[in-house]
Enzyme design. Sequence first.
Site, PDB file in Angstrom:
ATOM      1  CG  HIS A  24      -1.911  -1.027   1.239  1.00  0.00           C
ATOM      2  ND1 HIS A  24      -3.105  -0.875   0.588  1.00  0.00           N
ATOM      3  CD2 HIS A  24      -1.933  -2.262   1.769  1.00  0.00           C
ATOM      4  CE1 HIS A  24      -3.816  -1.980   0.741  1.00  0.00           C
ATOM      5  NE2 HIS A  24      -3.120  -2.838   1.446  1.00  0.00           N
ATOM      6  CB  CYS A  30      -1.077  -5.714 -21.945  1.00  0.00           C
ATOM      7  SG  CYS A  30      -1.227  -7.493 -21.877  1.00  0.00           S
ATOM      8  NE  ARG A  61       6.648 -12.833 -16.100  1.00  0.00           N
ATOM      9  CZ  ARG A  61       5.382 -12.466 -16.233  1.00  0.00           C
ATOM     10  NH1 ARG A  61       4.574 -13.129 -17.047  1.00  0.00           N
ATOM     11  NH2 ARG A  61       4.907 -11.428 -15.606  1.00  0.00           N
ATOM     12  NE  ARG A 118      -4.251 -11.258 -16.431  1.00  0.00           N
ATOM     13  CZ  ARG A 118      -2.930 -11.145 -16.338  1.00  0.00           C
ATOM     14  NH1 ARG A 118      -2.195 -11.082 -17.424  1.00  0.00           N
ATOM     15  NH2 ARG A 118      -2.354 -11.071 -15.162  1.00  0.00           N
ATOM     16  CG  ASN A 133       5.490  -9.095 -19.149  1.00  0.00           C
ATOM     17  OD1 ASN A 133       6.121  -8.356 -19.895  1.00  0.00           O
ATOM     18  ND2 ASN A 133       4.684  -8.638 -18.206  1.00  0.00           N
ATOM     19  CG  ASP A 134       3.459 -15.189 -19.038  1.00  0.00           C
ATOM     20  OD1 ASP A 134       4.414 -15.683 -18.402  1.00  0.00           O
ATOM     21  OD2 ASP A 134       2.420 -14.763 -18.512  1.00  0.00           O
ATOM     22  NE  ARG A 145      -0.021  -8.231 -14.507  1.00  0.00           N
ATOM     23  CZ  ARG A 145       0.760  -7.262 -14.989  1.00  0.00           C
ATOM     24  NH1 ARG A 145       0.684  -6.048 -14.502  1.00  0.00           N
ATOM     25  NH2 ARG A 145       1.630  -7.523 -15.961  1.00  0.00           N
ATOM     26  CD  GLU A 153      -0.582 -14.632 -20.993  1.00  0.00           C
ATOM     27  OE1 GLU A 153       0.263 -13.894 -20.501  1.00  0.00           O
ATOM     28  OE2 GLU A 153      -1.657 -14.919 -20.424  1.00  0.00           O
TER      29      GLU A 153
HETATM   30  C1  PEP Z   1       2.244 -10.781 -19.879  1.00  0.00           C
HETATM   31  O1  PEP Z   1       2.423 -11.973 -19.715  1.00  0.00           O
HETATM   32  O2  PEP Z   1       2.872 -10.088 -20.695  1.00  0.00           O
HETATM   33  C2  PEP Z   1       1.254 -10.046 -19.058  1.00  0.00           C
HETATM   34  C3  PEP Z   1       0.945  -8.793 -19.320  1.00  0.00           C
HETATM   35  O3  PEP Z   1       0.689 -10.689 -18.016  1.00  0.00           O
HETATM   36  P1  PEP Z   1       1.420 -10.998 -16.624  1.00  0.00           P
HETATM   37  O4  PEP Z   1       2.658 -10.142 -16.577  1.00  0.00           O
HETATM   38  O5  PEP Z   1       0.414 -10.665 -15.580  1.00  0.00           O
HETATM   39  O6  PEP Z   1       1.705 -12.455 -16.725  1.00  0.00           O
HETATM   40 MG    MG Z   2       1.072 -13.232 -18.609  1.00  0.00          MG
END
Ligand code: PEP
Ligand code: MG
Length: 592
Positions: free
Chosen positions: A193, A506, A469, A336, A458-459, A300, A435
């Site tokens: 927080h 994203c 990652r 999501r 990211n994934d 998220r 992803e």
């Molecule tokens: C991703 O995988 O790029 C993503 C935005 O989701 P997260 O980082 O929550 O896995």
């Molecule tokens: Mg992801």
Amino acid sequence: MDITRLRGIGVSPGIAIGEILLPKRVVFTSRKEIIADDQVPAELERLQQALDRTRDELVRIRDGIREKAGPDSSLIFEAHLLILEDPALVSGLEAVIRDEKARAEWALSKANARFEQLFESLTDDYFRQRKSDVSDVLKRVYRNLENNREKEKAPQKPHILVAHELLPSEAALRLSKELTLGVALDMGGQTSHTAILARSLGIPAVLGLRDITRNVTEGELAIVDGTDGEVIIDPPPAVRREFQAKKDKYENYSRELQKTARLKAETLDRVRFVPQANIELPEEVALSLSMGAEGVGLFRSEFIYLRRESLPTEEDHFEIYAGLARGAHPYPVTIRTLDIGGEKSLPRLNIEKEPNPALGLRAVRFSLQNRDLFRIQLRAILRASTGGNVRVLVPMVTEIDEILEVKQIFADVQREMRRKGEAFDEKIPLGVMIEVPAAAALAEAMLREVDFVSIGTNDLIQYYLAVDRANESVSYLYKPFHPAVIRLIRSVIQAARHAGKDVVVCGEMAADTPSAVVLLGFGLRTFSMNPIFIPRVKKALRSIECRTAEKIAEETLKLRSAQEIEEYVTEEILLRHPQVFLTGQPLDASKK
Ligand code: PEP
Ligand code: MG
């Protein structure tokens, strides 16, 4: 002379220089003070009065915060009131006083120790942090046992706040835009927080310093570098001057960047693009909009589960989604569905520890095996969609059948709501995350089934390059500019454009300036990222011609390695539109 430099996690960028303020900590007694039989009723009464005073205090704080920062920010105090009113907690405290003939202080100390032990045994980091909510309430009661306790005076002059931990209510009360120059804590991380509040108030903060409270005294001079995650105690004049210069530079940058929040998001040759925010908490909407976000590109929702001790009800979901939709209106909010499982385990959901969590029962796979939970979430999202600005996004889809199943459940929930006469947006868009590489390869077919896609780089990079990652030892192989990665991303963007459907990136890649230029060149128009990076990316894309970005992006396809691509893109941008980089990188340390 030795100066003390401490490293922590920079959670809110910027530099602060000032005198340390060390608020007194509540220390639970370790001494069991015994009372006589006939003192028990008075002691129970003393506890009751402290509970009453605490309730009054929490109601006052809740109302004050609600007025200052809106209903979402005051939710935490609703939770605290619930903890305080939990009959099991109160009867447990009374039982210790009655059975052990002990003072109320001892009862609270014992309860706190028990909760600490309980929360420490949880494996999930985020969940473990929730012990601070219970502890916060118990400390407040403890303080209120002293009837004539010295009221802690509110600080009168600017200061650097140093503490072991800031409990949620303390963070809300103690952080003042005017007087708190910076924050440095032993505990805490990016999603605490304090971090969120410090970011939205623009107060530089470094958390997770471990033992800063043992290294400082009140009134000492300190520098908090929230950009690089460092705190310097008692700096000599030369170091002070160095950081004063860094502070001035950073403040100039931020002023420049903030200005872009109000400017139109379009390139030099007038191609419109849309910056959006990735957020985890409803409280982050206001900050996102002030940074120039045109909506929430990724909420998220798993954080709803991670932030509470019991399973959220449909009403819990609904209130959060409705708050988000209201807060961002008329901009869209993309919710999501649950992306839990794998490393984000939740004891309450009985997810077993898996040998290979990233490849296990997570995200949509989990939702399809736990349909009751999934339906609750979908219903709540639908109920919150009446303003017409809510979208649903399904994570980690691997094959078409999963989409078909999700669509069937979604349609089913809608039918049921229609039958009951419950309102929702009949045109609510449904999208999937791209992803998993297999989903990227199937993008064309996937796009026929959904309204939009969101590329989770990211994934996607993790799975495509087989590089964890989160594993530092292989992070040198994690390359967004890997030639295979950019080809794959390009193919998804193109498929979406051919299908005439929305495509968003994203993942973190959208927040990296050279990457954003290449993505723009490949035809991407919506970039969703941690709100802190929006001004930088917006300024960069406003400084370039889309035509140039297209040429640069096309050329990258002729290169063979990530390094060649990165060097080429950077050089080209510097050559043609050097202003892109003029914002520098001062915000980097707060990258998630
Ligand atoms: C991703 O995988 O790029 C993503 C935005 O989701 P997260 O980082 O929550 O896995
Ligand atoms: Mg992801």
